[in-house]
Every structure is written in C-alpha cells, then in structure tokens.
Design an enzyme around this catalytic site. Structure first.
Site, PDB file in Angstrom:
ATOM      1  N   ARG A 192      34.330  48.024  38.580  1.00 22.61           N
ATOM      2  CA  ARG A 192      34.344  46.441  38.258  1.00 22.61           C
ATOM      3  C   ARG A 192      33.593  45.819  39.410  1.00 22.61           C
ATOM      4  O   ARG A 192      33.749  46.271  40.655  1.00 22.61           O
ATOM      5  CB  ARG A 192      35.837  46.030  38.557  1.00 22.61           C
ATOM      6  CG  ARG A 192      36.195  44.731  38.823  1.00 22.61           C
ATOM      7  CD  ARG A 192      37.629  44.353  38.609  1.00 22.61           C
ATOM      8  NE  ARG A 192      38.130  42.914  39.144  1.00 22.61           N
ATOM      9  CZ  ARG A 192      38.651  42.560  40.274  1.00 22.61           C
ATOM     10  NH1 ARG A 192      38.831  43.565  41.102  1.00 22.61           N
ATOM     11  NH2 ARG A 192      38.888  41.554  40.790  1.00 22.61           N
TER      12      ARG A 192
ATOM     13  N   ARG B 163      42.516  26.660  45.757  1.00 25.64           N
ATOM     14  CA  ARG B 163      43.045  27.285  46.875  1.00 25.64           C
ATOM     15  C   ARG B 163      43.160  26.407  47.983  1.00 25.64           C
ATOM     16  O   ARG B 163      42.448  24.979  47.873  1.00 25.64           O
ATOM     17  CB  ARG B 163      41.900  28.425  47.486  1.00 25.64           C
ATOM     18  CG  ARG B 163      41.481  29.311  46.659  1.00 25.64           C
ATOM     19  CD  ARG B 163      40.493  30.229  47.128  1.00 25.64           C
ATOM     20  NE  ARG B 163      40.195  31.464  46.107  1.00 25.64           N
ATOM     21  CZ  ARG B 163      40.719  32.794  45.941  1.00 25.64           C
ATOM     22  NH1 ARG B 163      41.687  32.890  46.931  1.00 25.64           N
ATOM     23  NH2 ARG B 163      40.534  33.609  45.257  1.00 25.64           N
TER      24      ARG B 163
ATOM     25  N   LYS C 146      41.560  37.777  31.145  1.00 24.35           N
ATOM     26  CA  LYS C 146      42.396  37.948  32.414  1.00 24.35           C
ATOM     27  C   LYS C 146      43.587  36.836  31.899  1.00 24.35           C
ATOM     28  O   LYS C 146      43.485  35.796  32.296  1.00 24.35           O
ATOM     29  CB  LYS C 146      41.805  37.722  33.522  1.00 24.35           C
ATOM     30  CG  LYS C 146      40.556  38.721  33.962  1.00 24.35           C
ATOM     31  CD  LYS C 146      40.095  38.378  35.151  1.00 24.35           C
ATOM     32  CE  LYS C 146      41.031  38.824  36.358  1.00 24.35           C
ATOM     33  NZ  LYS C 146      40.154  38.184  37.553  1.00 24.35           N
TER      34      LYS C 146
ATOM     35  N   THR D  29      46.432  44.902  39.125  1.00 29.26           N
ATOM     36  CA  THR D  29      47.116  44.308  40.410  1.00 29.26           C
ATOM     37  C   THR D  29      48.051  45.384  41.224  1.00 29.26           C
ATOM     38  O   THR D  29      49.034  45.579  40.584  1.00 29.26           O
ATOM     39  CB  THR D  29      47.583  43.130  40.076  1.00 29.26           C
ATOM     40  OG1 THR D  29      46.677  42.241  39.406  1.00 29.26           O
ATOM     41  CG2 THR D  29      47.903  42.374  41.363  1.00 29.26           C
TER      42      THR D  29
END
Length: 487
Positions: free
Chosen positions: A36, A77, A224, A284
């Site tokens: 990845r 964020r 995702k 994760t």
C-alpha cells in the site's frame, strides 16, 4: 520462489521503514501479497521509488505483488497550535474556528482545515478528535465560522489531528483536488488498486473510476468503508456494487459508529461483500504493538484470527511496516496467525449462493467447479483466465482447495493477489490447444507438489484461451493425474 499456500492475503504499507531493496525483498519473502502506498504522506517521487522497489523485488523473486494507492480523501482536521499542542480538561470550553489562521491555535481555539464544517454540525453533536481520544460536545455555532464546544473527554491535543462526527453526516466530498492529481500519479505508476477514502455513496466511486480511466488506468477500485452513513442500507450495497474491493477501515469507522459496534459491523461487511462477489480487506491496528515490539499481543493474535475466520480476503498492516522497527517480522507473525486460523472448519465449508440463479456462463462454471471440488476430494484447481473473474467467483466459496489463476496477463496476476485462496501463475507461452492447456495446469500443480499420480484436478477454461477476451470461461474438465487425457 515457491508459491506459498496461505489463503488469506497480506497488505503491507510502505514508508520510511520499507524504502530499501533488502527490506522490501524480506517482506515479500515473509508473505506480503499487496503493498500500500499511502498518499496521505510522502511526495510523488517517494511513491514512484517505492513502487519500483516492489516491482524489482517481485521480479527477482518471481512472485506477483500488487500495488495499492490509497488516496488521502478530504482533510477534516484541526490546524496547528502556536506551541504544537495543548491540554484540554473535561468541562473546558474550546472553539473550532474556520476563520483562524492555520498556525495560530491556542488553548482557547484552533483553526480547521475543512472550512464548511460549521455547516455540518448542530448543538448537541459530539465531535471526536484524534481517533476519539478527545470528545467535544457542540454548544453553539456562531457566524457560520465558529463551533463552540465543551470538552467531554480531555487530554493532549496536538497539530493536524482528525475530526469525526459521531453518527456521521459530514458533507465533504470524497475526492479533493489533491486526490484528483494523485489519481493521475497512481495511473502513471501503474498501480493495481486505487483506494477511495471516505466515500459517501456509489457516485463517489463511479467518479473515481471515471477519473482513473481518463488517466489511462484500469486499476481495481477499493471503497474504504469509514463513514457511518456508508454502512446504512441501501447505501452500503450500492457502494459495494460500485467497487471491486471494500476495505473495513476500522479507525474512522469505529469513531463514527462507536468501537463497541465495530466487531458485528466487521462481520456484516465481510459477509455482505463476499455475498456480492467482492473482495474485502480488514484494516487498522491489527498488529500495532509490533511497531515497536518483536511479538504481537494475544489480543492482536485474536483480532487477526477472527478476521480470517470471518472470511476476509486480506488483512492489512499500516504503521507496523511503514514506520515500524521490524517490518519483516510483523509480516511473518501475521502470516503465521492466518495459517493457523485457516485450519478452522468454518473457513473451509460454505453454503455460499447455494440457492442462487446464475446469469453468466462463466459464473456458473466457477460455482460448479467449486461444488464438484468440495465433494470429490479434488486436490487443486487451475483456472485459465483473462480477467481473473472466474478465480474471484471461486474464491467466494470457503474451501481448503488451492485455486491457481493462470493467465497470460501480468496485470491479472497482480489483481488476483488480493483474492483469498487464489494463487497467480503467469503463462509466458502460447497455448496451441485445449490439450496443451490441460498439460500446463497439471504440470504446474505437480511442480508445486500440490498433486500426485491418481489425484483429481479441475480445470476451467474458455474456447479461446489466451485470446484476450473477458467472460470466456465455458468449460470445466476433471482430470486424474497420470491418466492420458485429451482436450
């Protein structure tokens, strides 16, 4: 390099710890099937260099390794603090200020990268920062720029930490301007998979595929699943249908739906993806302590094993290999856990689609082959394939029988690297007849020590083997090794 027979595939993230030929080669030897490239970090040249390292190592080892480009997605964020971090205590007031300079954060307020966030939140909403380590309750929205909050769960908050809204509902588009440029880079690198972060619906994935196609790539699309609204029906099925692979992205998804809901949701997503003939990656924090340590915790062992027994196609490593101290050791440990979990009866038996009606000939052949294989003691399956679709359908049936996807296309070899129980074989010779195809399959299985004289082998193929046509599988042949056979 001898083909390994671990069925569950391993995805490993590239990073500073995996930027030398020796390290990359060691990871592939220990079991990496797909790497990845995380486009949230590094620049274009970093990604190009690491992709080339993987391709060089794979060629040296005579092994197919896929490359997955993971887009950053929308930057939801906080900005940065003057002093780099602040300490928030329960009961404190704190403001998320879309109008504040990005470097001017203080103990009282901080800027936000996603300027439309104040339009997506209301009084009473809970905002989770830094993967849920900090929880803020919205008390007011002022002037469409300031989100006033009270701290429910405090702690240290540092620069650029992510923001999630409990229950979802943030309207940011899945593909940012950066993502659109990164898609062009991914096509230039010739990646095999493109992961779309935070898709809201199927349209986001269709758009990403269009951009990818325009850039000259036919890479598989990975959705995702990390937004709360993405796991609601009918949105979930539409997302799965629009993708080739889904990723159970447990970090942000856990924050949005609550960690306590993750285990059942993981099982649901894996089951649904397999039902709809899509591959699935579980990701994760699977072996996170091995970023520093040389052995996993027992909780991590159980986590990986449970994902395998749930039926995931692949398990993914993130920081463990990108920045960890022992990237090859963590791959080896994960491979060992997968192999042991695959011995469970539940991973080798299936009633997948027993009552379904098949609309395609090649799909019917794939399902028939697996049914016959599981009921006749077949030792190995050779699927002569152009696109890899036949091997994908076969891999949806839980079985301990190895499936060899044999193809003249290296790109297909790399794509099937993600399918559980499927092993790519590149055919570098022209097949002149059905009998020649049969011979090739049986000889390969003999070389791999999968079969011996007297064993049964199933071969699936089309009329025009190697002719470059998709959807051409229309034959299934059962052969006893050692017997004379015709086309």
């Amino acid at each position: 390099m001898k083909k390994r027979l671990r069925r569950t595939k391993i995805v490993a993230t590239m990073g500073p710890a995996t930027s030398t030929p020796e390290t990359v080669e060691a990871m592939i030897r220990e079991g990496v099937d797909v790497v990845r490239l995380n486009f949230s970090h590094g620049d274009i040249e970093d990604h190009k260099l690491r992709a080339q390292l993987v391709r060089d190592a794979a060629e040296k080892l005579n092994w197919s390794v896929g490359i997955l480009a993971d887009l950053q997605g929308p930057k939801i964020r906080i900005d940065r603090f003057v002093d780099g971090k602040v300490i928030l205590k329960p009961g404190d007031t704190f403001i998320l200020d879309a109008a504040l300079d990005e470097n001017a954060g203080t103990r009282e307020r901080v800027g936000i990268a996603y300027k439309d966030l104040p339009k997506d939140v209301y009084k009473g909403d809970d905002l989770m920062l830094d993967d849920g380590r900090i929880v803020l309750e919205v008390t007011d929205v002022v002037n469409d720029t300031e989100i006033h909050t009270v701290v429910l769960v405090g702690g240290e908050l540092s620069n650029n930490k992510g923001i999630n809204k409990r229950g979802g509902g943030i309207s940011a588009e899945a593909l940012s301007d950066k993502d659109k440029e990164d898609i062009k880079t991914a096509a230039e690198i010739d990646v095999d998979f493109l992961a779309v972060s935070f898709p809201r619906n199927a349209a986001d994935l269709v758009y990403a595929r269009e951009l990818l196609k325009d850039a000259g790539s036919r890479a598989a699309i990975v959705a995702k699943v990390e937004r709360a609204e993405a796991v609601e029906q009918p949105t979930l099925d539409a997302i799965i249908e629009a993708s080739d692979v889904i990723m159970v992205a447990r970090g942000d998804l856990g924050v949005e739906i609550g960690d306590a809901n993750l285990p059942l949701m993981q099982k649901k997503l894996i089951k649904r993806a397999r039902k709809m003939n899509r591959a699935v990656i579980t990701a994760t924090q699977m072996m996170e302590t091995m970023t520093e340590n040389t052995i996993p915790t027992r909780a991590e062992v159980f986590d990986v094993a449970n994902a395998v027994m749930d039926g995931t196609d692949a398990v993914m490593l993130s920081g463990e290999t990108a920045t960890g101290k022992h990237p090859d050791k963590v791959v080896k440990a994960m491979a060992s856990i997968c192999e042991e979990a695959e011995q469970a009866t539940s991973t080798q038996k299936s009633r997948h689609r027993v009552g379904d009606y098949f609309r395609r000939i090649d799909e019917g052949i794939a399902m028939s082959a697996m049914y016959a294989a599981n009921h006749m003691g077949v030792k190995g399956i050779g699927a002569l394939t152009e696109s890899g679709s036949t091997a994908l359908w076969m891999s949806r049936i839980s079985s301990g029988i190895p499936i060899y996807a044999m193809t003249t296309h290296k790109s297909t070899c790399r794509r099937v690297c993600i399918y559980r129980g499927v092993y790519p074989v590149w055919i570098h010779e022209k097949l002149t007849s059905p009998r020649e195809a049969n011979r090739l399959v049986v000889e390969h299985l003999l070389e791999e020590d999968i079969v011996h004289d007297g064993d049964l082998v199933i071969i699936t193929k089309g009329d025009l083997v190697g002719a470059g046509t998709d959807g051409g599988t229309n034959q299934m042949k059962i052969i006893r090794v050692g017997d004379h056979f015709n086309g």
